[in-house]
Each structure stands twice: as structure tokens, then as C-alpha cells.
Design a protein around this motif. Structure first.
Motif, PDB file in Angstrom:
ATOM      1  N   ASP A   1       0.192  -1.202  -0.215  1.00 32.78           N
ATOM      2  CA  ASP A   1      -0.139  -0.131   0.253  1.00 32.78           C
ATOM      3  C   ASP A   1       1.409   1.270   0.094  1.00 32.78           C
ATOM      4  O   ASP A   1       0.651   2.354  -0.705  1.00 32.78           O
ATOM      5  N   LYS A   2       1.956   1.114   0.910  1.00 30.21           N
ATOM      6  CA  LYS A   2       2.959   2.470   0.969  1.00 30.21           C
ATOM      7  C   LYS A   2       3.606   2.619  -0.332  1.00 30.21           C
ATOM      8  O   LYS A   2       3.458   3.456  -0.881  1.00 30.21           O
ATOM      9  N   ALA A   3       4.058   1.387  -1.196  1.00 26.18           N
ATOM     10  CA  ALA A   3       4.884   1.524  -2.314  1.00 26.18           C
ATOM     11  C   ALA A   3       3.714   2.145  -3.620  1.00 26.18           C
ATOM     12  O   ALA A   3       4.278   2.952  -4.158  1.00 26.18           O
ATOM     13  N   GLU A   4       2.163   1.733  -3.954  1.00 27.24           N
ATOM     14  CA  GLU A   4       1.280   2.330  -4.259  1.00 27.24           C
ATOM     15  C   GLU A   4       0.813   3.548  -4.364  1.00 27.24           C
ATOM     16  O   GLU A   4       1.372   4.692  -5.235  1.00 27.24           O
ATOM     17  N   ALA A   5       1.084   4.251  -3.234  1.00 30.18           N
ATOM     18  CA  ALA A   5       1.170   5.429  -2.286  1.00 30.18           C
ATOM     19  C   ALA A   5       2.494   6.372  -3.106  1.00 30.18           C
ATOM     20  O   ALA A   5       1.850   7.631  -3.314  1.00 30.18           O
ATOM     21  N   ASP A   6       3.328   5.891  -3.070  1.00 30.01           N
ATOM     22  CA  ASP A   6       4.343   6.547  -3.115  1.00 30.01           C
ATOM     23  C   ASP A   6       4.214   6.379  -5.317  1.00 30.01           C
ATOM     24  O   ASP A   6       4.746   7.955  -5.246  1.00 30.01           O
ATOM     25  N   PHE A   7       3.881   5.781  -5.831  1.00 33.23           N
ATOM     26  CA  PHE A   7       4.336   5.971  -7.118  1.00 33.23           C
ATOM     27  C   PHE A   7       2.843   6.638  -7.145  1.00 33.23           C
ATOM     28  O   PHE A   7       3.096   7.493  -8.681  1.00 33.23           O
ATOM     29  N   ALA A   8       1.675   6.911  -6.996  1.00 25.78           N
ATOM     30  CA  ALA A   8       1.084   7.988  -6.624  1.00 25.78           C
ATOM     31  C   ALA A   8       1.240   8.985  -7.601  1.00 25.78           C
ATOM     32  O   ALA A   8       1.158  10.054  -7.780  1.00 25.78           O
ATOM     33  N   LEU A   9       2.114   9.319  -5.692  1.00 24.81           N
ATOM     34  CA  LEU A   9       2.184  10.986  -5.546  1.00 24.81           C
ATOM     35  C   LEU A   9       3.494  11.013  -6.969  1.00 24.81           C
ATOM     36  O   LEU A   9       3.457  12.084  -7.331  1.00 24.81           O
ATOM     37  N   VAL A  10       4.145  10.200  -6.683  1.00 24.72           N
ATOM     38  CA  VAL A  10       5.346  10.485  -8.017  1.00 24.72           C
ATOM     39  C   VAL A  10       4.926  10.420  -9.034  1.00 24.72           C
ATOM     40  O   VAL A  10       4.965  11.031 -10.377  1.00 24.72           O
ATOM     41  N   ARG A  11       3.462   9.498  -9.820  1.00 32.70           N
ATOM     42  CA  ARG A  11       3.098   9.595 -10.622  1.00 32.70           C
ATOM     43  C   ARG A  11       2.242  10.613 -11.267  1.00 32.70           C
ATOM     44  O   ARG A  11       2.373  11.783 -12.659  1.00 32.70           O
ATOM     45  N   SER A  12       1.542  11.612  -9.990  1.00 29.11           N
ATOM     46  CA  SER A  12       1.421  12.704 -10.871  1.00 29.11           C
ATOM     47  C   SER A  12       1.893  13.772 -11.463  1.00 29.11           C
ATOM     48  O   SER A  12       1.818  14.769 -12.348  1.00 29.11           O
ATOM     49  N   ALA A  13       3.194  14.242 -10.535  1.00 24.70           N
ATOM     50  CA  ALA A  13       4.449  14.905 -11.192  1.00 24.70           C
ATOM     51  C   ALA A  13       4.838  14.804 -12.562  1.00 24.70           C
ATOM     52  O   ALA A  13       5.637  15.387 -13.823  1.00 24.70           O
ATOM     53  N   ALA A  14       4.941  13.310 -12.592  1.00 22.33           N
ATOM     54  CA  ALA A  14       5.192  12.342 -14.130  1.00 22.33           C
ATOM     55  C   ALA A  14       4.671  13.199 -14.987  1.00 22.33           C
ATOM     56  O   ALA A  14       4.876  13.683 -16.217  1.00 22.33           O
ATOM     57  N   GLN A  15       3.003  12.680 -14.308  1.00 17.57           N
ATOM     58  CA  GLN A  15       2.136  13.102 -16.045  1.00 17.57           C
ATOM     59  C   GLN A  15       2.350  14.816 -16.392  1.00 17.57           C
ATOM     60  O   GLN A  15       2.286  15.288 -17.511  1.00 17.57           O
ATOM     61  N   GLN A  16       2.015  15.790 -14.740  1.00 19.42           N
ATOM     62  CA  GLN A  16       2.073  16.841 -15.468  1.00 19.42           C
ATOM     63  C   GLN A  16       3.811  17.122 -16.216  1.00 19.42           C
ATOM     64  O   GLN A  16       2.748  17.846 -17.632  1.00 19.42           O
ATOM     65  N   ALA A  17       4.567  16.743 -16.256  1.00 19.19           N
ATOM     66  CA  ALA A  17       6.257  16.901 -16.834  1.00 19.19           C
ATOM     67  C   ALA A  17       5.668  16.579 -18.682  1.00 19.19           C
ATOM     68  O   ALA A  17       6.284  16.923 -19.166  1.00 19.19           O
ATOM     69  N   ALA A  18       4.840  15.052 -18.498  1.00 19.30           N
ATOM     70  CA  ALA A  18       5.186  14.446 -19.919  1.00 19.30           C
ATOM     71  C   ALA A  18       3.679  15.200 -20.263  1.00 19.30           C
ATOM     72  O   ALA A  18       4.706  15.885 -21.253  1.00 19.30           O
ATOM     73  N   GLY A  19       2.627  15.853 -19.900  1.00 18.63           N
ATOM     74  CA  GLY A  19       2.330  16.861 -20.538  1.00 18.63           C
ATOM     75  C   GLY A  19       2.944  18.098 -20.934  1.00 18.63           C
ATOM     76  O   GLY A  19       3.011  18.165 -22.099  1.00 18.63           O
ATOM     77  N   ALA A  20       3.900  18.821 -20.450  1.00 16.09           N
ATOM     78  CA  ALA A  20       4.633  19.689 -20.937  1.00 16.09           C
ATOM     79  C   ALA A  20       5.114  19.469 -21.856  1.00 16.09           C
ATOM     80  O   ALA A  20       5.457  20.192 -22.957  1.00 16.09           O
ATOM     81  N   ALA A  21       6.249  18.520 -21.734  1.00 17.97           N
ATOM     82  CA  ALA A  21       6.540  18.071 -22.851  1.00 17.97           C
ATOM     83  C   ALA A  21       6.210  17.074 -24.133  1.00 17.97           C
ATOM     84  O   ALA A  21       6.879  17.609 -25.200  1.00 17.97           O
ATOM     85  N   ARG A  22       4.777  17.015 -24.054  1.00 20.80           N
ATOM     86  CA  ARG A  22       4.305  16.834 -24.959  1.00 20.80           C
ATOM     87  C   ARG A  22       4.201  17.167 -26.032  1.00 20.80           C
ATOM     88  O   ARG A  22       4.008  18.745 -26.781  1.00 20.80           O
ATOM     89  N   GLY A  23       5.459  17.113 -28.291  1.00 20.11           N
ATOM     90  CA  GLY A  23       5.353  17.961 -28.869  1.00 20.11           C
ATOM     91  C   GLY A  23       6.384  18.073 -29.426  1.00 20.11           C
ATOM     92  O   GLY A  23       6.674  19.186 -29.720  1.00 20.11           O
ATOM     93  N   LYS A  24       7.304  18.144 -27.729  1.00 19.69           N
ATOM     94  CA  LYS A  24       8.720  19.348 -27.926  1.00 19.69           C
ATOM     95  C   LYS A  24       9.865  18.090 -28.606  1.00 19.69           C
ATOM     96  O   LYS A  24       9.413  16.951 -28.599  1.00 19.69           O
TER      97      LYS A  24
END
Length: 179
Positions: free
Chosen positions: A74-97
Motif C-alpha cells: 500500500d505504501k509503495a502504491e501511494a508513493d507511486f501515485a505521488l510521483v505519477r502526478s508529477a510525471a504526468q504533469q511533466a509529460a504533458g508539458a513535454a508532449r510535442g516538444k
């Protein structure tokens, strides 16, 4: 022997039915290209499935161990969810770059940060598999009462579904910034 157009035409006329016969094989013998059942499963629903009922395990030591392992998952999944949010935002900003741009580099770094909680979950899966094998060996040797291995298998399937879901998230994010 001289090859004349007439001889060549006769040879082709005799050879064509043999060659075309290979194309007319019945389709029932060939594998289907339809999606298989395993490809249609809902991985996210499996990942969110409730953990196995620990209280139904008669062996208190096994129940404690499974509870601790599932808390780590559960802790590993919660940690992944936190990092996933930042990765999704960064990937959205990099899309098409352009590959190698600042946004692309930041997205790659954030996506790579997903590997740490994913690695922890993979370690937990390995721990569950070791626990499962050890439990089966103890049951076979008569050292413990039969039972408990089903709950370990359910916990293993739950963690595996979480891991597969994380792999899909990482794959989608990498594909979204691929140049």
C-alpha cells in the motif's frame, strides 16, 4: 535444352495450380487475430481489488507477515501515485516538444523517478512468492496445517495487478513523449 516461350507458358500453366493450392488452405487451422481474454481484462479494476481477508488465516504468524507485506505494498502504491502526478504533469508539458529539450529532459527525469516505488513493489512481489513457496513446502512436510497459501496467492495476484498497472502507466508516459 532451349527454353521457348511456349515451353515456359506450359510450365507456368502446370505450376500455377500447385502454387495457388497453398493459398487456399482452410482458415480454421490458422490462429485467430481476435483479442485474447487476457488482453480484455480490466487491469485497473484488478489492481483496486480488496486485499485477501487476513483474519481468515488460522496461523497468526502468517497473518502478521501478510499484513506487514500488504502494508508495504500500500505504501509503495501511494508513493507511486505521488510521483505519477508529477510525471504526468511533466509529460504533458513535454508532449510535442523536441527530444532533448528542457521539458523533455524534465519529463524523462520524473518518469524515471517512478522506478523507485515500482522497484519496491517488485521486491514485495518477490517476497510474497518466497513466502508462498515456503508455505507450500511447510504444508507438504506437515509442519503447519494446510491453509494460508490461498491467501498468499490472492495477495500475490493483487500485488501483481498493481505492478502491471504501474508498468502500463510508465509505458504510456514514455510513449507520450517519444519523439
Amino acid at each position: 535444352m532451349k527454353v521457348t516461350p511456349a515451353k515456359l507458358a506450359r510450365s507456368l500453366a502446370l505450376l500455377c495450380p500447385v502454387l495457388l493450392g497453398g493459398c487456399l488452405q482452410p482458415m480454421a487451422e490458422l490462429p485467430s487475430l481476435e483479442r485474447r481474454e487476457v488482453e480484455l481484462r480490466d487491469r485497473e479494476a484488478e489492481a483496486k481489488a480488496p486485499p485477501p481477508p487476513i483474519e481468515s488465516i488460522a496461523d497468526p504468524a502468517l497473518a502478521r507477515e501478510l499484513t506487514a507485506i500488504l502494508a508495504r505494498a500500500d505504501k509503495a502504491e501511494a508513493d507511486f501515485a505521488l510521483v505519477r502526478s508529477a510525471a504526468q504533469q511533466a509529460a504533458g508539458a513535454a508532449r510535442g516538444k523536441e527530444v532533448g529539450s528542457e521539458d523533455w529532459s524534465v519529463a524523462q527525469t520524473r518518469i524515471s523517478a517512478l522506478d523507485a516505488p515500482r522497484r519496491e513493489l517488485a521486491q514485495i512481489l518477490g517476497d510474497l512468492e518466497q513466502l508462498y513457496v515456503a508455505r507450500l513446502q511447510k504444508e507438504a512436510a506437515g509442519e503447519v496445517k494446510p491453509g494460508g497459501s490461498d491467501q498468499i496467492e490472492q495477495a500475490r495476484a493483487s500485488v501483481l495487478a498493481l505492478l502491471e498497472n504501474q508498468d502500463e502507466v510508465i509505458g504510456r508516459l514514455k510513449a507520450s513523449i517519444a519523439g
